[in-house]
Design a protein around this motif. Structure first.
Motif, short mmCIF file in Angstrom:
data_model
loop_
_atom_site.label_atom_id
_atom_site.label_comp_id
_atom_site.label_asym_id
_atom_site.label_seq_id
_atom_site.Cartn_x
_atom_site.Cartn_y
_atom_site.Cartn_z
N HIS A 142 40.92 27.86 27.09
CA HIS A 142 39.53 27.99 27.51
C HIS A 142 39.42 28.07 29.03
CE1 HIS A 142 40.47 23.69 27.30
NE2 HIS A 142 39.63 23.54 28.30
N LEU A 143 38.35 28.70 29.49
CA LEU A 143 38.09 28.79 30.93
C LEU A 143 37.48 27.50 31.46
CD1 LEU A 143 36.59 32.37 31.24
CD2 LEU A 143 38.91 31.61 31.79
N ARG A 144 36.61 26.90 30.65
CA ARG A 144 35.94 25.66 31.05
C ARG A 144 35.32 25.03 29.80
NH1 ARG A 144 33.34 30.01 32.75
NH2 ARG A 144 34.35 29.90 34.77
N ASN A 199 42.14 25.33 30.74
CA ASN A 199 43.60 25.38 30.76
C ASN A 199 44.11 26.80 30.70
OD1 ASN A 199 43.09 26.15 28.12
ND2 ASN A 199 43.84 24.26 27.23
N SER A 200 43.22 27.78 30.90
CA SER A 200 43.64 29.18 30.77
C SER A 200 42.75 30.06 31.65
CB SER A 200 43.52 29.61 29.32
OG SER A 200 43.80 30.98 29.18
N ASP A 201 43.34 31.10 32.23
CA ASP A 201 42.56 32.09 32.96
C ASP A 201 42.09 33.20 32.03
OD1 ASP A 201 42.84 30.78 35.35
OD2 ASP A 201 44.66 31.88 35.91
N ASN A 202 42.73 33.28 30.87
CA ASN A 202 42.41 34.34 29.91
C ASN A 202 42.41 33.72 28.53
OD1 ASN A 202 42.00 36.62 28.45
ND2 ASN A 202 43.90 37.61 29.01
N TYR A 203 41.26 33.54 27.94
CA TYR A 203 41.15 32.85 26.65
C TYR A 203 41.05 33.81 25.48
CZ TYR A 203 36.23 33.79 27.54
OH TYR A 203 35.04 34.39 27.82
N GLN A 242 37.14 22.27 34.34
CA GLN A 242 37.92 23.51 34.37
C GLN A 242 38.89 23.54 33.20
OE1 GLN A 242 37.24 26.26 36.20
NE2 GLN A 242 35.47 24.94 36.62
#
Length: 166
Positions: A116-118, A161-165, A159
Motif C-alpha cells: 500500500h501507498l498509505r 510499504n510500497s511505491d507501487n501497489y 506511509q
C-alpha cells in the motif's frame, strides 16, 4: 486551431501529467482489527478526510457578515458494503462485533495491507446495517450487507510499504 492554442494545450497537458497518476477508487481496502482476512469481502467503505464541521457566520459592522471555519470534524460516517460468502462469514463477523461491544478500530488502505501507498487508522467504529434482500428471481447478484459505518478520524496518515501497489 492555431499553433498558440496547441502550445497552450500541450503546456496544460504537461502540468496535469506532472501532478501524477490519479488514484483509482477501487485500489483500496479496509481492515477491521481482529478480522484481518475480511478485507477481501469489503466492497465499499468511506475514505476519511479532515475538514471543518461547518461554517460560522460572524456578524460584522453595517449589517454585513463574514464566514469563519468551524472546528475540525472528527466524527464521520459513510456507506459500507460487505459481500457475503457461503460460509456466512460476514453475518458471523457482525454478530461477533456486537457481542464484543459493537465497536472496533480499523485501517483503510490505499492499496492492500501487503502492498500500500498509505493507510489511515480509524477508531471507535461501528456498523448499522440494513437487512439484506433475498430474491428468488435474482440469480446474478452476490448477497451484500449494506449500511453505514460510523467512525472517528483524527487526520493520521501512515506511509505505506510500497511505491507501487498494483
Amino acid at each position: 486551431m492555431t499553433v498558440s492554442e496547441q502550445q497552450y494545450l500541450k503546456k496544460r497537458h504537461s502540468e496535469i501529467k506532472a501532478l501524477g497518476d490519479k488514484v483509482i477508487s477501487s485500489d483500496g481496502s479496509m481492515v477491521i482489527e481482529g478480522f484481518e482476512g475480511m478485507y477481501l469481502l469489503t466492497k465499499q467503505f468511506p475514505w476519511p478526510t479532515v475538514t471543518p464541521v461547518g461554517e460560522i457566520e460572524v456578524p460584522t459592522i453595517m449589517g454585513t457578515s463574514r464566514w469563519q471555519s468551524g472546528q475540525a470534524k472528527l466524527n464521520h460516517q459513510g456507506a459500507v458494503t460487505l459481500q457475503e460468502v457461503v460460509a456466512g462469514s460476514v453475518d458471523d463477523m457482525l454478530l461477533q462485533l456486537l457481542q464484543n461491544g459493537g465497536t472496533f478500530d480499523a485501517k483503510v488502505y490505499e492499496g492492500i495491507p501487503q502492498a500500500h501507498l498509505r493507510y489511515k487508522p480509524i477508531y471507535d467504529c461501528f456498523f448499522t446495517m440494513e437487512n439484506p434482500d433475498r430474491d428468488f428471481e435474482n440469480r446474478t447478484q452476490v448477497l451484500t450487507f449494506s449500511g453505514t459505518l460510523f467512525f472517528h478520524y483524527f487526520g493520521e496518515v501512515e506511509q505505506g510499504n510500497s511505491d507501487n501497489y498494483r
